[in-house]
Structures are given as structure tokens and as C-alpha cells.
Design an enzyme around this catalytic site. Sequence first.
Site, short mmCIF file in Angstrom:
data_model
loop_
_atom_site.label_atom_id
_atom_site.label_comp_id
_atom_site.label_asym_id
_atom_site.label_seq_id
_atom_site.Cartn_x
_atom_site.Cartn_y
_atom_site.Cartn_z
N HIS A 230 -0.63 13.51 -28.77
CA HIS A 230 -1.02 12.12 -28.50
C HIS A 230 -1.73 11.51 -29.70
CE1 HIS A 230 -0.83 12.91 -23.89
NE2 HIS A 230 0.29 12.40 -24.35
N ARG B 126 -2.37 22.44 -13.66
CA ARG B 126 -1.41 21.44 -14.14
C ARG B 126 -1.72 21.05 -15.59
NH1 ARG B 126 1.19 16.19 -10.95
NH2 ARG B 126 2.44 15.47 -12.71
N ARG C 58 0.82 -1.24 0.00
CA ARG C 58 0.00 0.00 0.00
C ARG C 58 0.84 1.27 0.00
NH1 ARG C 58 -3.42 -2.81 3.84
NH2 ARG C 58 -5.11 -3.75 2.66
N HIS D 265 7.37 10.64 -28.86
CA HIS D 265 6.58 11.55 -28.02
C HIS D 265 7.02 13.00 -28.23
CE1 HIS D 265 4.20 12.91 -24.63
NE2 HIS D 265 5.27 13.56 -24.18
N LYS E 291 3.23 11.35 -11.30
CA LYS E 291 2.34 10.55 -12.16
C LYS E 291 3.02 9.22 -12.44
CE LYS E 291 -0.35 14.00 -14.73
NZ LYS E 291 -0.58 14.60 -16.06
N GLU F 101 10.12 18.99 -24.48
CA GLU F 101 9.44 19.31 -23.22
C GLU F 101 10.08 20.55 -22.57
OE1 GLU F 101 6.67 18.00 -22.03
OE2 GLU F 101 6.46 16.16 -23.18
N GLU G 130 -4.04 17.55 -11.00
CA GLU G 130 -4.45 18.05 -12.32
C GLU G 130 -5.94 18.38 -12.39
OE1 GLU G 130 -2.34 16.22 -15.71
OE2 GLU G 130 -4.19 16.50 -16.81
N LYS H 41 8.04 22.80 -13.72
CA LYS H 41 7.16 21.65 -13.48
C LYS H 41 6.68 21.66 -12.02
CE LYS H 41 5.58 17.30 -14.22
NZ LYS H 41 5.61 16.07 -14.95
N HIS I 276 0.04 18.52 -26.27
CA HIS I 276 -0.09 17.08 -26.07
C HIS I 276 -1.38 16.49 -26.64
CE1 HIS I 276 3.41 17.66 -23.60
NE2 HIS I 276 3.45 16.39 -23.25
N ASN J 241 0.01 20.18 -20.47
CA ASN J 241 -0.37 19.36 -21.63
C ASN J 241 -0.35 20.15 -22.93
OD1 ASN J 241 -0.74 17.10 -20.03
ND2 ASN J 241 -2.85 17.64 -19.56
N1 GLY Z 1 3.51 15.39 -18.06
C1 GLY Z 1 2.56 16.31 -17.57
C2 GLY Z 1 2.32 16.20 -16.09
O1 GLY Z 1 3.09 15.55 -15.40
O2 GLY Z 1 1.38 16.75 -15.59
#
Ligand code: GLY
Length: 368
Positions: free
Chosen positions: A253, A242, A122, A265, A144, A186, A238, A228, A249, A246
Site C-alpha cells: 500500500h 484474516r 439498510r 495493486h 469487504k 494475489e 479481521e 480466502k 500489503h 494482508n
Molecule cells: N483483501 C483481504 C481481505 O479481504 O481480507
Amino acid sequence: MELNFNKINVNVPGNNYEIQISAGGLESCLELILKTHSPDRLIVITDTNVAPLYLKYFPEQSSLPMHVITVPAGEATKSFDNFQNICEDILRFGVTRKSVLVALGGGVVGDLVGFVASTLLRGLRFVQVPTTLLAQVDSSVGGKTAINSKYGKNLVGAFHQPSLVIIDVLTCHTLAEADFIDGYAEILKYALIDDGDFFIWLNENLQAIQKRDPQFLQEAVHISCLKKVKYVEADEREQNVRALLNFGHTFGHAIESLSNFSISHGASVAIGMCMASEFSFSLGLVGEDVHRKILDHVGRARLPTRCAFSIQQMLPFMRKDKKVVSSDGLTLILLEDLGRAVVRSRLPEESLVRHFGSSDSQTSPLPQ
Ligand code: GLY
């Protein structure tokens, strides 16, 4: 030689960790992990590309049980099967809540190990040691974590912050040119969405960065991580700002998927950023000078500015993102200026088709 470390503190609810950025810090990486974490066991997970290069920095310790897991390099590794195998391998080795996982590699290893760390017992501490530029400026920071499903990339995951991020920009020296440029996309994104001065700095120092000069790389990675962290701290889950990360993106994507991931990417995001810039220009949000500067910089960075897919081909993939589509239209991240991004909602699909639809490829070149 005294190493120059840039340190950034990340503060999100319930988590406070440090990002350490250096040129050469990998040599003292294990020492740092042991000092800051006092683990009872260490499990290092890496891949077949990275192991021959950097696993040497994790030699066996007489006083600490250590276990190394090496997974195949490549996106296919972020699978349910590998997730299960790694969890069971770690459980077989023995693990407690005092144990620490180390993700030594690029975004694939970081995402997979992060997800394992989020679920095993956990929740375990894990240290990100990103060895690609893309992972250093993006995926290793912000928590993430995910694996892929047959229904799409990163659809099974969790927010789970690392307990430390150790970035050594010298690892960029072993990257293939295409992988290095991929990460640069990026870096450029942060400048476009958040910092016009950073864009000017990138324009002036692009050559030094492309030559992978450690001092310039460290500076570029440091500024990118600061950006970031700003968005992650403001909105870890997000829910709002946040989403600005994107930028490029949504188009990107779709391009990645349509190309069956043969367009990488970073390259897809670069094309996506050019499309978002062009669309911003068409809506009168930015002037032609801004759009032209962006196209020019993307080209100088040896990233593509356009692709062979039409907007009609891209829209079905863009619609798959629930955050992008609603009954009253699309939500896209657009630009209001160089260094200022904005969320625009309720954009009718027809407006995209009207703008991009006439050409077979995206984006259309500016008039000379
Ligand atoms: N790659 C975008 C984020 O981590 O929110």
C-alpha cells in the site's frame, strides 16, 4: 457441452452463500440468479469497460423489471458522488427488500455496489459477478465493501457479504496482460501464506496459467477462493487470522500511494511480498533458499521484485495503518516457511531501516 462448476460454500454468522467457479458459466448467470433469488427487480451495475463485453448476458426480461447502471471504469468511481448517484438512481427506479443488485465487473464495481447494497434500505442482497482475476480471487469474496475518501482508499465501507458469487474464468481472456498478472499476485499470496504444495503446483503450472488455459485457471481460482474462504470463515471482521491475507500489503500500500497509483495493486503487493520475505530471511525466520524461490517465482510471473522507493519514504505511509503501528513498534505479516505466514508485532522501525535503509531501492538482490 456440460460445464464443470466448482462450488464453494461460505458460512459466516448470519450468512451462507455459494461461490460458483466455471469456465463458461456467465452464459447461464442470469438464469441462476433468478432461480436462486426470485427477485422482484434486478439492478445490474457495471462499468464502461465491461458493459460492451458482458452486459449481453443480462438481456431484458418480460416478467422482471430490470435496470442497468454503467459507471466510468477506474478507481475514481469509488467516490461519495457516485455512491449517492447510484443510490438515488436505484431509488428512482424503485427498489424493495426483495430486489437484487448485481455487481458485474472488477474490484471497483464490486466494492462500490457492495457498499450501496449494504446501506440501501439498510441492506439488500447483491450478487458478485467478478470479471477480473484480481476480483475473482480476492475482492468478490469475503464481504469487504468500500468507497474512497480524500483521506485514503477504502476508508468508508462496511462488511456486507454477497448472496452469491459467480466466477467465469473465461472473462480473464479479455484482460490486458498487466491486469491479468496483477491478479496473479494475489494467487501467489495464498500459496506463500498458506500452502507450500500450492506453491509447488504454481511453479509447475505457471506457463499454463499465464497462457490463461481455462482448466488451470479454474483450478488456481478455486484453490485461491478456498484459501480466502478459510480465513473469512474463521475471522470475518479481521480481528485476528484474516490479517494474514494482508501479507505484502503493508509495504504494497505504501508503494501504491508513493507511486500515485501508477504502480498497480498486484505489482505493489508483489514487491511487498518480496520485501516481507527478505525481512523474514534477515530475522532468521526463513532460509535463503525460501527467499530465493520467492524472488525467482515473482520474476517468472513477470511481476516486479523491487521498486525505487526507500524504506524511509515508505514508513510514513505504513504508519497510516492503525493495525500496523502501535507505541511499541510495527506489526507485519512475515513468513516462517513457504506456505506459513505469521503475525510479528513490536518490530522497531529501526530494524526495518537498518535492514533496508542502506539501499535506495527495495528489495536488495541476493548475492549470486
Ligand atoms: N483483501 C483481504 C481481505 O479481504 O481480507
